[in-house]
Scaffold this active site. Structure first.
Site, PDB file in Angstrom:
ATOM      1  N   GLU A 777      -3.621   3.275   4.636  1.00 25.48           N
ATOM      2  CA  GLU A 777      -3.464   5.412   3.760  1.00 25.48           C
ATOM      3  C   GLU A 777      -4.225   4.995   4.169  1.00 25.48           C
ATOM      4  O   GLU A 777      -4.750   6.601   3.504  1.00 25.48           O
ATOM      5  CB  GLU A 777      -2.602   4.643   2.645  1.00 25.48           C
ATOM      6  CG  GLU A 777      -2.995   3.825   1.183  1.00 25.48           C
ATOM      7  CD  GLU A 777      -2.112   4.184   0.051  1.00 25.48           C
ATOM      8  OE1 GLU A 777      -1.132   5.158  -0.038  1.00 25.48           O
ATOM      9  OE2 GLU A 777      -2.505   3.210  -0.543  1.00 25.48           O
ATOM     10  N   SER A 796       1.834  -2.150   5.064  1.00 27.20           N
ATOM     11  CA  SER A 796       2.357  -0.833   4.945  1.00 27.20           C
ATOM     12  C   SER A 796       2.002   0.051   4.963  1.00 27.20           C
ATOM     13  O   SER A 796       0.309   0.952   4.776  1.00 27.20           O
ATOM     14  CB  SER A 796       3.742  -1.243   3.438  1.00 27.20           C
ATOM     15  OG  SER A 796       4.364   0.044   3.421  1.00 27.20           O
ATOM     16  N   THR A 799       2.097   6.737   4.860  1.00 26.58           N
ATOM     17  CA  THR A 799       1.422   8.299   5.644  1.00 26.58           C
ATOM     18  C   THR A 799       1.508   9.840   4.343  1.00 26.58           C
ATOM     19  O   THR A 799       0.816  10.326   5.007  1.00 26.58           O
ATOM     20  CB  THR A 799       2.732   7.945   6.308  1.00 26.58           C
ATOM     21  OG1 THR A 799       4.076   7.928   5.573  1.00 26.58           O
ATOM     22  CG2 THR A 799       3.136   7.022   7.623  1.00 26.58           C
ATOM     23  N   ASP A 801      -0.504   9.639   2.164  1.00 27.31           N
ATOM     24  CA  ASP A 801      -1.833   9.679   1.985  1.00 27.31           C
ATOM     25  C   ASP A 801      -2.536   9.965   2.682  1.00 27.31           C
ATOM     26  O   ASP A 801      -3.767  10.508   2.792  1.00 27.31           O
ATOM     27  CB  ASP A 801      -2.500   8.320   1.216  1.00 27.31           C
ATOM     28  CG  ASP A 801      -2.720   8.686  -0.413  1.00 27.31           C
ATOM     29  OD1 ASP A 801      -3.114   9.304  -1.341  1.00 27.31           O
ATOM     30  OD2 ASP A 801      -1.895   7.820  -1.430  1.00 27.31           O
ATOM     31  N   TYR A 884       9.493  -2.585  10.199  1.00 21.49           N
ATOM     32  CA  TYR A 884      10.728  -1.175   9.111  1.00 21.49           C
ATOM     33  C   TYR A 884      10.169   0.073   9.120  1.00 21.49           C
ATOM     34  O   TYR A 884       8.944  -0.084   8.956  1.00 21.49           O
ATOM     35  CB  TYR A 884      10.839  -2.195   8.078  1.00 21.49           C
ATOM     36  CG  TYR A 884       9.827  -2.768   7.189  1.00 21.49           C
ATOM     37  CD1 TYR A 884       9.574  -1.483   5.456  1.00 21.49           C
ATOM     38  CD2 TYR A 884       9.112  -3.735   7.110  1.00 21.49           C
ATOM     39  CE1 TYR A 884       8.415  -2.040   5.238  1.00 21.49           C
ATOM     40  CE2 TYR A 884       7.927  -3.815   6.387  1.00 21.49           C
ATOM     41  CZ  TYR A 884       7.718  -2.580   5.247  1.00 21.49           C
ATOM     42  OH  TYR A 884       6.839  -3.198   4.193  1.00 21.49           O
TER      43      TYR A 884
HETATM   44  C1  PEP Z   1       1.719   6.766   0.805  1.00 18.97           C
HETATM   45  O1  PEP Z   1       0.932   7.396   0.124  1.00 18.97           O
HETATM   46  O2  PEP Z   1       2.286   6.961   1.611  1.00 18.97           O
HETATM   47  C2  PEP Z   1       2.530   6.133  -0.497  1.00 18.97           C
HETATM   48  C3  PEP Z   1       3.765   5.632  -0.181  1.00 18.97           C
HETATM   49  O3  PEP Z   1       1.552   6.374  -1.544  1.00 18.97           O
HETATM   50  P1  PEP Z   1       1.666   6.947  -2.319  1.00 18.97           P
HETATM   51  O4  PEP Z   1       2.668   8.031  -2.311  1.00 18.97           O
HETATM   52  O5  PEP Z   1       1.964   6.449  -3.975  1.00 18.97           O
HETATM   53  O6  PEP Z   1       0.091   7.232  -2.808  1.00 18.97           O
HETATM   54 MG    MG Z   2      -0.192   6.296  -0.927  1.00 17.97          MG
END
Ligand code: PEP
Ligand code: MG
Length: 913
Positions: A777, A796, A799, A801, A884
């Site tokens: 991320e 994973s 997206t 961040d 996925y």
């Molecule tokens: C992201 O950054 O896409 C994520 C799923 O984490 P969060 O939104 O918790 O930062």
């Molecule tokens: Mg994140």
């Protein structure tokens, strides 16, 4: 040399880019041998040249003249021929339908002489003068730029003088007088005379329609519908046929199936003795098409036959405009019909049943957005009084809002955050901004094919139209219901676009049947038959609709390659996600487990003055976390559950800095002492304060800085796995590390995790193996994915961040601050936080996937940002080869459907739309 004009006999539906939707379909109907009035199409290319150079493309004039001669030859008379004039219509026709957004000019060829010829051959002076005054009016406003309101005013004045309520009561003499008045108006306003030369009328009309591509309405519509600005419109020139020649003539709109519900059978509106424009404008109330069978059985039978031909040929719902001229049927337009989400699912299933399309094509015809619409709640009218009024259920759904009567008011109030319902007698294309801003549109006139209905359906906006019982007075700002209730501007009403009902006040909402079905889980065979008690006509069809939704999802599941997981942090959400068909949890955010009563323990952990104090706090958190994980693993037994280690900055768990300061200052001001805890807390908050916490001490960095945190979470996960295993379950926990930018960060955390898991395993006496992976991320993570994959068993993509850090957009600030300006100025067509930015963020994902897999070929890769449930983004994730997508539980069915559609797209199942 480029060619700019094609006769209808020369084109076909595969030429839509060049001939526009309307032109290519007119050509297709001509080729099918249907009765289409002869004509020709000027290409979108001609429009583009005209708009970019400001002048007519070289050679266009000659081509136009040659094609005009051909049409004249076939008709055996000349354009504007004084004794028996051939008349033409000039209509826009872009690649994608933009109903009512550009210009049309009818009756070209009439002038002071030919109007007399037309009167003679038609046997009606009134008809001839009415046609002429329509031409002068349309040409005057569209081509010569006179304000249309001026013509309207002149018409109203004449009606007042004659003391008649509407146009049909004006006689030939009145209309001849009106033509004079209009011509005078044009001269005063423009210094020019209305052109008498038919060829000049034609040429100038064509150019005006080209220009209307860049009109304000058209631009707004394109922005909303994401239609590119540089396509240009084609122009169709066609011999006029008349629906207003008497009772054996008329105009109508037909759908080969009901576009609101999908029900089979010819459906539409008919207006005897009228031009097509009168049907669409909604000015006169139409009769249902079935009445035509009684009125003119021969034409009706022909219409049925032609519509069948068209539906079989296009293999889809067709939307048709036709005119009957003295008992002779003419087909004026066809296109693939817009439909509601409900109808889309129903029609896709029926056409597959009828063998017209394959199951894969059937899946391609529905969409995740449509499914999401069907999952919305509808009104619960069980405790509500009778509706204020009924109208036509033109576009389904339930909406509540304050009544507004004018488009600009709708925009103003909606921009200020209010939910509004636009109420009009009828809408015109000028009302488009208000329709977009409103939750629903309610009109007192017009059929299901009126402007309001067509545009609202296209936008997926709730609409009830033709609510004739309502007396709408937009000038004074109120409407009156049949029971005498007066509803003033600003009052709240509820509009049920599925049942065609309007209620006073805010009616509560109830779950949709589709939602109930989806929530009942994929294995419940009986769910489709018991889709809830029918509460009205529309809802009685729910089992049928549910069957269609079920079939689409089943097909999608069979063909999709992408797995679909859910983002869920509680056993309840996990169980719901599973019922929606989730194949695991792609993101379990552990921070939500640190809130509520546990915040105290987190405070103690942060404030700890020694390792022993911190360990005590962590030890108290451990069983609570273990219990959380055991619950989720149980709900998702047998399926993977990706648990993410703590991500947000720790001070998010501490009290607000200002609140604390005020509390301390107040205590001191009262002469007392603040509590030691408050003083310690404030010191900690000040110490941990960050200007940009999203880029500060969070994610994996916490794990490196706070001793014992990672170990506690890993132990809780490991022990939960051991507990579930001993209980006979099949727990499949995966441990995910957030915000990694460098492989060394991951290595340190991974080592700590594995060590704890080994300890737990030997203590518990059961194997505890959890893959350890990372979120990708940060751009640096994507760019060094090859190195990171050496220490990661899965990736994973976060997206949310990744979008934030790639664009340098603060997730929390920019959307409210300036995204509307960016959208208006066309920097991007949709927020990159909603729909993945393929060029930038998408490129990083491609790099991450390629380098990650190069280093570790069996690397499992998913996405867990919000984009995982966005239809367009799902297609991208399929294309780049992710394993996925993970999204919120409610988006799981949408993602399943779109993952299936994406797989079909990749294998090129042509969507005949
Ligand atoms: C992201 O950054 O896409 C994520 C799923 O984490 P969060 O939104 O918790 O930062
Ligand atoms: Mg994140």
């Amino acid at each position: 040399m480029a060619r700019y004009v094609y006769d209808f006999t020369e084109g076909g539906r595969d030429m839509a880019d060049l001939l526009g939707g309307k032109g290519s379909n007119l050509a297709e109907m001509t080729r099918l041998g249907l009765p289409v009035p002869p004509g020709f199409t000027l290409t979108t290319e001609a429009c583009r040249v005209f708009l970019s150079t400001g002048s007519e493309p070289a050679g266009l004039g000659e081509e136009l003249a040659a094609h005009l001669s051909a049409v004249e030859g076939a008709a055996g008379r000349l354009l504007g021929q004084p004794d028996n004039p051939l008349l033409l219509s000039v209509r826009s026709g872009a690649r994608f339908s933009m109903p009512g957004m550009m210009e049309t000019i009818l009756d070209i060829g009439l002038n002071d002489e030919s109007v007399l010829g037309l009167a003679k051959v038609s046997g009606s002076d009134r008809f001839a003068w009415d046609s002429y005054r329509r031409l002068v009016q349309m040409f005057g406003s569209t081509v010569m730029g006179v304000d249309p309101a001026q013509f309207e005013r002149a018409l109203i004045l004449l009606k007042d003088v004659r003391g008649v309520p509407d146009d049909v009561h004006l006689d030939a003499g009145d209309l001849a007088q009106l033509v004079d008045t209009y011509k005078g108006l044009i001269h005063v306003e423009t210094g020019e005379h209305f052109p008498q030369a038919p060829a000049e009328q034609l040429r100038r009309s064509v150019l005006a329609v080209f220009k209307s591509w860049n009109g304000e309405r058209a631009r707004l519509y394109r922005r909303r519908e994401h239609i590119p600005d540089d396509l240009g419109t084609a122009v169709n020139v066609q011999r006029m046929v008349f629906g207003n020649l008497g009772p054996d003539s008329g105009s109508g709109v037909a759908f080969t199936r009901n576009p609101a519900t999908g029900e089979p059978g010819l459906y539409g509106d008919y207006l005897p003795n009228a031009q097509g424009e009168d049907v669409v404008a909604g000015i006169r109330n139409t009769m249902p098409l079935t009445d035509l069978e009684r009125l003119d059985p021969r034409s009706y039978a022909r219409l049925r036959a032609h519509t069948r031909t068209l539906e079989r040929h296009y293999r889809d719902l067709c939307d048709i405009e036709f005119t009957i001229e003295h008992g002779r049927l003419w087909m004026l337009q066809t296109r693939i019909g817009k439909r509601t989400a409900e109808a889309a699912f129903a029609i896709a299933a029926e056409l597959a049943d009828e063998g017209l399309i394959t199951p894969d094509e059937s899946l391609a015809r529905v969409s995740g957005d449509g499914l999401a619409q069907l999952m919305f709640p509808r009104f619960d009218t069980s405790a509500t009084g009778a509706p204020l009024a009924h109208g036509l259920p033109a576009s389904p759904g339930a909406a509540v809002g304050a009544v507004v009567f004018h488009s600009p008011d709708a925009v103003r109030r909606a921009t200020a955050g209010e939910k509004v319902v636009l109420v009009r007698q009828e809408t015109t294309p000028d009302d488009l901004p208000g329709m977009i801003a409103a939750q629903a549109v309610l009109t007192s006139r017009g059929g299901k094919t009126s402007h309001a209905a067509v545009v609202a359906r296209g936008m997926g906006k709730v609409c009830v139209c033709g609510a004739e019982e309502l007396a709408v007075d937009v000038e004074t700002g109120h409407f009156t219901a049949p029971d005498g209730t007066v509803v003033e501007e600003g009052a709240v009403i509820s509009v049920d676009g599925s049942a065609g009902a309007v209620y006073a006040g805010a009616v509560p909402l109830a779950d949709s049947e589709v939602m109930r079905f989806l929530e009942s889980g994929p294995d419940d065979e009986t769910a489709g038959d018991t889709g809830g008690e029918p509460t009205g006509d529309v809802h009685a069809k729910a089992p049928w609709l549910i069957g269609a939704v079920d079939r689409a999802l089943t097909r999608a599941d069979a063909v999709r390659r992408l797995e679909v997981r859910a983002n869920a942090d509680t056993p309840e959400d996990a169980a719901r996600a599973r019922r929606f068909g989730a194949q695991g949890i792609g993101l379990c955010r552990t921070e939500h487990m640190f809130l509520g009563e546990r915040r105290k323990l987190v405070e103690e952990m942060i404030l700890a003055r020694s390792d022993a104090e911190r360990d005590r706090a962590l030890a108290a958190l451990l069983p609570l976390q273990r219990q959380d994980f055991a619950g989720i693993l149980k709900a998702m037994d047998g399926l993977p559950v990706t648990i993410r280690l703590l991500d947000p900055p720790l001070h998010e768990f501490l009290p607000d800095r200002t609140d604390l300061s005020v509390r301390i200052a107040t205590a001191e001001a009262r002469g007392g002492l603040p509590t030691a805890n408050d003083v310690d807390l404030l010191a900690a908050v000040n110490r941990m304060h960050e200007e940009n916490p999203m880029l500060g001490l969070r994610g994996v960095r916490l794990g490196l800085v706070i001793p014992g945190l990672v170990a506690m979470q890993a132990r809780a996960i490991g022990e939960a796995v051991a507990e579930r295993t001993r209980a006979g379950g099949a727990p499949r926990a995966e441990i995910m590390v957030p915000l990694v930018g460098d492989v060394r960060e991951l290595r340190i955390v991974r080592r700590a995790v594995k060590q704890v898991l080994d300890e737990v395993s030997s203590t518990a006496g059961v194997p505890v193996t959890c893959p350890v992976g990372t979120m990708i991320e940060l751009p640096r993570a994507a760019l060094t994915a090859g190195r990171i994959a050496e220490a990661a068993e899965f990736f994973s993509f976060g997206t949310n961040d990744l979008t934030q850090t790639t664009w340098g957009f603060s997730r929390d600030d920019v959307e409210a601050e300036f995204f509307s300006t960016y959208l208006d100025k066309g920097v991007f067509p949709a927020s990159p936080f909603e729909t993945l930015d393929r060029d930038g963020v998408g490129r990083l994902i491609r790099i991450g996937v390629a380098e990650g897999r190069a280093a570790r070929p069996d690397l499992k890769i998913g996405v867990c940002g919000e984009h995982g449930g966005d239809p367009g983004s799902v297609h991208f994730f399929h294309t780049v080869g992710l394993d996925y997508v993970s999204c919120s539980p409610f988006r799981v069915p949408v993602a399943r459907l779109e993952a299936g559609r994406a797989a079909l797209e990749a294998t090129d199942v042509s969507d005949s739309r």
